[in-house]
Design a protein around this motif. Structure first.
Motif, PDB file in Angstrom:
ATOM      1  N   SER A   1       4.675   8.487   3.501  1.00  0.00           N
ATOM      2  CA  SER A   1       4.945   7.388   3.212  1.00  0.00           C
ATOM      3  C   SER A   1       6.408   6.759   3.221  1.00  0.00           C
ATOM      4  N   ILE A   2       7.133   7.667   2.606  1.00  0.00           N
ATOM      5  CA  ILE A   2       8.736   7.313   2.536  1.00  0.00           C
ATOM      6  C   ILE A   2       9.241   7.212   4.127  1.00  0.00           C
ATOM      7  N   ALA A   3       8.658   8.054   4.844  1.00  0.00           N
ATOM      8  CA  ALA A   3       9.466   7.720   6.190  1.00  0.00           C
ATOM      9  C   ALA A   3       8.842   6.577   7.142  1.00  0.00           C
ATOM     10  N   LEU A   4       7.721   6.055   6.597  1.00  0.00           N
ATOM     11  CA  LEU A   4       7.096   4.865   7.318  1.00  0.00           C
ATOM     12  C   LEU A   4       7.875   3.613   6.579  1.00  0.00           C
ATOM     13  N   LEU A   5       8.335   3.815   5.377  1.00  0.00           N
ATOM     14  CA  LEU A   5       8.862   2.580   4.745  1.00  0.00           C
ATOM     15  C   LEU A   5      10.313   2.671   5.364  1.00  0.00           C
ATOM     16  N   PHE A   6      10.812   3.846   5.347  1.00  0.00           N
ATOM     17  CA  PHE A   6      12.442   3.976   6.298  1.00  0.00           C
ATOM     18  C   PHE A   6      12.294   3.512   7.538  1.00  0.00           C
ATOM     19  N   THR A   7      11.344   3.784   8.315  1.00  0.00           N
ATOM     20  CA  THR A   7      11.195   3.198   9.797  1.00  0.00           C
ATOM     21  C   THR A   7      10.944   1.545   9.797  1.00  0.00           C
ATOM     22  N   ASN A   8      10.119   1.206   8.896  1.00  0.00           N
ATOM     23  CA  ASN A   8       9.903  -0.295   8.731  1.00  0.00           C
ATOM     24  C   ASN A   8      11.187  -0.952   8.423  1.00  0.00           C
ATOM     25  N   ASP A   9      11.884  -0.406   7.455  1.00  0.00           N
ATOM     26  CA  ASP A   9      13.325  -0.982   6.971  1.00  0.00           C
ATOM     27  C   ASP A   9      14.331  -0.919   7.889  1.00  0.00           C
TER      28      ASP A   9
ATOM     29  N   MET B   1       0.938  -1.006  -0.190  1.00  0.00           N
ATOM     30  CA  MET B   1      -0.075   0.087   0.009  1.00  0.00           C
ATOM     31  C   MET B   1       0.823   1.360  -0.096  1.00  0.00           C
ATOM     32  N   LEU B   2       1.658   1.436   0.920  1.00  0.00           N
ATOM     33  CA  LEU B   2       2.722   2.543   1.080  1.00  0.00           C
ATOM     34  C   LEU B   2       3.531   2.632  -0.368  1.00  0.00           C
ATOM     35  N   ILE B   3       4.199   1.612  -0.768  1.00  0.00           N
ATOM     36  CA  ILE B   3       4.833   1.680  -2.033  1.00  0.00           C
ATOM     37  C   ILE B   3       3.792   2.368  -3.247  1.00  0.00           C
ATOM     38  N   VAL B   4       2.566   1.949  -3.374  1.00  0.00           N
ATOM     39  CA  VAL B   4       1.578   2.474  -4.189  1.00  0.00           C
ATOM     40  C   VAL B   4       1.269   3.984  -3.852  1.00  0.00           C
ATOM     41  N   LEU B   5       1.347   4.405  -2.742  1.00  0.00           N
ATOM     42  CA  LEU B   5       1.000   5.707  -2.438  1.00  0.00           C
ATOM     43  C   LEU B   5       2.209   6.497  -2.658  1.00  0.00           C
ATOM     44  N   VAL B   6       3.398   6.065  -2.303  1.00  0.00           N
ATOM     45  CA  VAL B   6       4.690   6.797  -2.880  1.00  0.00           C
ATOM     46  C   VAL B   6       4.739   7.214  -4.304  1.00  0.00           C
TER      47      VAL B   6
ATOM     48  N   TYR C   1       5.210  -9.467  10.556  1.00  0.00           N
ATOM     49  CA  TYR C   1       4.228  -8.535  10.566  1.00  0.00           C
ATOM     50  C   TYR C   1       3.307  -8.675  11.826  1.00  0.00           C
ATOM     51  N   ARG C   2       2.793  -7.623  12.558  1.00  0.00           N
ATOM     52  CA  ARG C   2       2.063  -8.115  13.742  1.00  0.00           C
ATOM     53  C   ARG C   2       0.618  -8.615  13.305  1.00  0.00           C
ATOM     54  N   ASN C   3       0.175  -8.012  12.384  1.00  0.00           N
ATOM     55  CA  ASN C   3      -1.207  -8.451  12.037  1.00  0.00           C
ATOM     56  C   ASN C   3      -1.324  -8.144  10.127  1.00  0.00           C
ATOM     57  N   GLY C   4      -2.511  -8.585   9.980  1.00  0.00           N
ATOM     58  CA  GLY C   4      -2.717  -8.374   8.427  1.00  0.00           C
ATOM     59  C   GLY C   4      -2.654  -6.960   7.878  1.00  0.00           C
ATOM     60  N   PHE C   5      -2.978  -5.770   8.860  1.00  0.00           N
ATOM     61  CA  PHE C   5      -3.351  -4.494   8.558  1.00  0.00           C
ATOM     62  C   PHE C   5      -1.707  -4.213   8.211  1.00  0.00           C
ATOM     63  N   TYR C   6      -0.611  -4.536   9.064  1.00  0.00           N
ATOM     64  CA  TYR C   6       0.879  -4.002   8.719  1.00  0.00           C
ATOM     65  C   TYR C   6       1.199  -4.857   7.261  1.00  0.00           C
ATOM     66  N   ARG C   7       0.953  -6.107   7.363  1.00  0.00           N
ATOM     67  CA  ARG C   7       1.064  -6.894   6.183  1.00  0.00           C
ATOM     68  C   ARG C   7       0.744  -6.120   4.878  1.00  0.00           C
ATOM     69  N   ALA C   8      -0.633  -5.711   5.112  1.00  0.00           N
ATOM     70  CA  ALA C   8      -1.123  -4.909   3.533  1.00  0.00           C
ATOM     71  C   ALA C   8      -0.384  -3.690   3.279  1.00  0.00           C
ATOM     72  N   LEU C   9      -0.231  -3.032   4.540  1.00  0.00           N
ATOM     73  CA  LEU C   9       0.274  -1.741   4.592  1.00  0.00           C
ATOM     74  C   LEU C   9       1.742  -1.708   4.015  1.00  0.00           C
ATOM     75  N   PHE C  10       2.771  -2.881   4.161  1.00  0.00           N
ATOM     76  CA  PHE C  10       4.036  -2.759   3.759  1.00  0.00           C
ATOM     77  C   PHE C  10       4.130  -3.870   2.579  1.00  0.00           C
ATOM     78  N   ALA C  11       3.013  -4.035   1.830  1.00  0.00           N
ATOM     79  CA  ALA C  11       2.957  -5.068   0.802  1.00  0.00           C
ATOM     80  C   ALA C  11       4.064  -4.759  -0.291  1.00  0.00           C
ATOM     81  N   GLY C  12       4.787  -5.658  -0.867  1.00  0.00           N
ATOM     82  CA  GLY C  12       5.990  -5.247  -1.858  1.00  0.00           C
ATOM     83  C   GLY C  12       6.964  -5.244  -1.111  1.00  0.00           C
TER      84      GLY C  12
END
Length: 243
Positions: free
Chosen positions: A41-49, A1-6, A134-145
């Protein structure tokens, strides 16, 4: 999702900025929202990584039996190769007697190994591996890809061995093997002399002993002498193991 938003926010931000020459409150508001989405979106991806945000650690434990890594005077042997200053070690081991090639622990900063001794008869290797999920399906979908689910975190090896096991460095093992080869002839001569002395004493005590009895007694004395010699070697190995 975040990659698409970026991708979408970057594309729309470029379109709005380039296609609209006149500044207006609507244009500024749209570009502002798109910029926030893009940076956020970039910040969240960076924090996740980097910080594994939205993930948790799960531990998987596996157990394998241990057998002697090398055949040295009947000893249960666990070998290691010291790295750097000697604190870090790569352990060399086998998990079954039919194993032709030895296995080794991983040589990386995320892997630690230790040896614990007890009165156990069945030595084993316990490995605990930590991974990020991932903690749950929401985060799995959020960081899909992003493709970092089940990312490796760390690994701990624990070699649980009995008090009769010998733990040696490869350097110690090679030195002891070399020493054993050089002293093999001397040891054989000592064993032969010891058995001969016992046989002479036994014949003096019982001159009527038959040939079969003499052969059986000599076999018994030889086995006892070999066992004593093996115990001496094991004692030396145990002494080296404490260093």
């Amino acid at each position: 999702m975040l990659i698409v938003l970026v991708l979408l926010s970057a594309l729309l931000f470029a379109i709005v900025t380039i296609s609209t020459n006149q500044r207006s409150a609507a244009r500024n508001g749209i570009t502002g929202v798109l910029l926030v989405l893009l940076v956020g979106s970039i910040a969240l991806l960076f924090t996740n990584d980097n910080q594994h945000w939205g993930m948790k650690t799960v531990t998987t434990t596996t157990e394998k039996p241990l057998t002697s890594a090398s055949n040295m005077s009947g000893a249960n042997l666990l070998l290691y190769q010291a790295l750097g200053n000697g604190k870090e070690k790569i352990f060399i081991y086998k998990t079954n007697t039919q194993q032709k090639k030895v296995a080794t622990t991983q040589a990386d900063i995320k892997t630690t190994s230790k040896v614990t001794r007890s009165n156990t008869k069945n030595a084993k290797l316990v490995t605990k591996t930590q991974r990020y999920v991932y903690r749950n399906g929401f985060y799995r979908a959020l960081f899909a890809g992003v493709d970092n689910n089940h990312a490796f975190k760390s690994r701990q090896h624990e070699f649980k061995v009995g008090n009769n096991w010998v733990v040696l460095s490869t350097t110690q093992a090679k030195a002891l093997q070399k020493q054993a080869k050089t002293s093999q002839a001397k040891l054989k001569a000592q064993l032969t002399a010891a058995v001969k002395a016992k046989m002479v004493a036994a014949l003096k005590q019982n001159p009527q002993m038959t040939t079969e009895q003499q052969q059986a007694l000599q076999k018994q004395y030889t086995a006892a002498a070999q066992k004593q010699a093996q115990q001496q070697v094991l004692a030396q190995l145990q002494k080296e193991s404490l260093k």
